[in-house]
Design an enzyme around this catalytic site. Structure first.
Site, PDB file in Angstrom:
ATOM      1  N   LYS A 218      33.084  81.095  65.295  1.00  0.00           N
ATOM      2  CA  LYS A 218      31.773  80.525  65.651  1.00  0.00           C
ATOM      3  C   LYS A 218      30.655  81.542  65.405  1.00  0.00           C
ATOM      4  O   LYS A 218      29.548  81.172  64.985  1.00  0.00           O
ATOM      5  CB  LYS A 218      31.776  80.081  67.124  1.00  0.00           C
ATOM      6  CG  LYS A 218      30.447  79.493  67.619  1.00  0.00           C
ATOM      7  CD  LYS A 218      30.058  78.247  66.838  1.00  0.00           C
ATOM      8  CE  LYS A 218      28.987  77.387  67.481  1.00  0.00           C
ATOM      9  NZ  LYS A 218      27.751  78.000  67.875  1.00  0.00           N
TER      10      LYS A 218
ATOM     11  N   GLU B 120      24.452  80.114  59.719  1.00  0.00           N
ATOM     12  CA  GLU B 120      23.360  79.219  60.175  1.00  0.00           C
ATOM     13  C   GLU B 120      22.009  79.938  60.047  1.00  0.00           C
ATOM     14  O   GLU B 120      21.045  79.371  59.529  1.00  0.00           O
ATOM     15  CB  GLU B 120      23.658  78.825  61.620  1.00  0.00           C
ATOM     16  CG  GLU B 120      22.702  77.877  62.276  1.00  0.00           C
ATOM     17  CD  GLU B 120      23.169  77.571  63.714  1.00  0.00           C
ATOM     18  OE1 GLU B 120      24.232  76.953  63.881  1.00  0.00           O
ATOM     19  OE2 GLU B 120      22.468  77.967  64.669  1.00  0.00           O
TER      20      GLU B 120
HETATM   21  O1  LIG Z   1      26.472  75.399  66.082  1.00  0.00           O
HETATM   22  C1  LIG Z   1      25.616  75.062  66.862  1.00  0.00           C
HETATM   23  O2  LIG Z   1      25.588  73.982  67.461  1.00  0.00           O
HETATM   24  C2  LIG Z   1      24.512  76.023  67.152  1.00  0.00           C
HETATM   25  O3  LIG Z   1      24.748  77.242  66.511  1.00  0.00           O
HETATM   26  C3  LIG Z   1      24.394  76.244  68.634  1.00  0.00           C
HETATM   27  O4  LIG Z   1      25.507  76.972  69.054  1.00  0.00           O
HETATM   28  C4  LIG Z   1      23.069  76.779  69.108  1.00  0.00           C
HETATM   29  O5  LIG Z   1      22.015  76.039  68.669  1.00  0.00           O
HETATM   30  C5  LIG Z   1      22.906  78.219  68.828  1.00  0.00           C
HETATM   31  O6  LIG Z   1      23.350  78.879  69.961  1.00  0.00           O
HETATM   32  C6  LIG Z   1      21.499  78.669  68.570  1.00  0.00           C
HETATM   33  O7  LIG Z   1      21.601  80.012  68.384  1.00  0.00           O
HETATM   34  P1  LIG Z   1      20.373  80.963  68.358  1.00  0.00           P
HETATM   35  O8  LIG Z   1      19.684  80.824  69.702  1.00  0.00           O
HETATM   36  O9  LIG Z   1      20.974  82.308  68.170  1.00  0.00           O
HETATM   37  O10 LIG Z   1      19.506  80.497  67.236  1.00  0.00           O
END
Ligand SMILES: O=C(O)[C@H](O)[C@@H](O)[C@H](O)[C@H](O)COP(=O)(O)O
Length: 324
Positions: A189, A196
């Site tokens: 993850k 991401e």
């Molecule tokens: O896969 C997901 O659904 C996202 O990654 C989710 O886990 C969340 O939106 C992140 O925690 C945002 O992360 P940041 O706050 O680091 O941008």
């Protein structure tokens, strides 16, 4: 099956709802009694505290903790360690740091309690779309909780099958992966979130360039007034950069073409930093992901001290003045 759920925020409450819709029983606890009451009204069994939650579950129990990574999760898992019995399973489904999972799993194992670290992707859309799950921990516990994971995951949907996957783990095609031993779920993850950041940054920079195509600094005949919402929309249809992130960008631009509702102060919750730390620890070059993380830091400063140092040096060696 039944599952204890600790933490009824945006993610936890929707996980409970998706499980209940699939016919599972959820015993729910949150330190905010209103959140517990709201979910109880939707069919969850309310718990007054962690001990009460554990009491209301039949052995062997499974308790999913869905709290912010760090202290809140740490405390909840430690408290569960004192309440759960051999054969039970404690789960951290939040965005935890994978090395913490290795330590916690060791401590719980000594009490006969299994631990699973689960990276849960899908955000606020998970209730309707399902959650992509990346699971770390012992296979027997993963197998036992299969009905829970199957209910939370999106299922095969209408995604075409990838050729040459015959003989591989079919759970993956339903949206959940047993990635390996403890730590592996949150490790996968973490890298997912690093990616991401990079993908988000690429889309963001591209749209910044499109927006400034009409810059008055350009010769008049080279200035372009482009419709960003329409560009995002057309790219969703058959282009190489189609993605859910682009879908979300198109929706945001259609609603608010100048994105005036956003200041551009971009937060981060840790996963991007851990990805970069991992890159350093293993000497793997990850320049795009690192730059994306630093872009977020930069987004929080109107003017950096580094910029002032740059200006001071330019003035020093070349007598260059900052524009007024
Ligand atoms: O896969 C997901 O659904 C996202 O990654 C989710 O886990 C969340 O939106 C992140 O925690 C945002 O992360 P940041 O706050 O680091 O941008």
């Amino acid at each position: 099956m039944e599952l204890g759920l600790v933490g009824l925020g945006r993610m936890g409450a929707n996980i409970a709802r998706r499980l209940m819709r699939a016919g599972h029983r959820v015993v729910a606890f949150d330190r905010d009694p209103k959140a517990v009451q709201a979910l109880a009204a939707e069919g969850a069994a309310p718990a007054a505290d962690l001990a009460d939650l554990v009491r209301r579950l039949a052995a062997p129990r499974a308790v999913w903790v869905m709290l912010p990574a760090g202290e809140a999760t740490e405390q909840a898992i430690a408290a569960l360690g004192g309440l759960l019995a051999p054969g039970d399973v404690a789960i951290d489904g939040g965005n935890g740091f994978w090395k913490d999972d290795i330590r916690r799993a060791r401590a719980l194992r000594a009490k006969g309690v299994d631990y699973l670290d689960i990276g849960t992707s899908g955000g606020v859309w998970g209730l309707a779309r399902g959650y992509c799950l990346m699971i770390g921990g012992p296979e027997a516990a993963v197998r036992r909780l299969d009905p829970i994971f199957a209910a939370l995951a999106p299922g095969p949907g209408d995604i075409p099958r990838t050729p040459h996957r015959e003989g591989r783990d079919p759970r993956v095609e339903r949206g959940y992966l047993h990635a390996g031993p403890n730590g592996a779920g949150h490790f996968v993850k973490m890298i997912h979130n690093g990616i991401e950041y990079g993908m988000m940054q690429a889309i963001a920079e591209g749209f910044d360039l499109l927006r400034h195509a009409g810059s008055p600094e350009l010769p008049e005949e080279e200035r372009l007034a482009l419709d960003l919402a329409d560009i995002a929309e057309v790219w969703r249809r058959g282009s190489v950069v189609t993605s859910w992130l682009l879908d979300l960008t198109a929706a945001a631009l259609a609603e608010d073409p100048a994105l005036e509702g956003f200041s551009g102060h971009v937060g981060d919750s840790g996963e991007g930093r851990w990805t970069v730390q991992q890159a350093v620890e293993t000497a793997v070059p990850a320049p795009a992901l690192t730059a994306a993380l630093y872009a977020r830091f930069r987004s929080r400063r109107e003017r950096s001290f580094a910029d002032q140092v740059l200006s001071a040096m330019r003035k020093g060696f070349g007598g260059h003045q900052e524009p007024r």
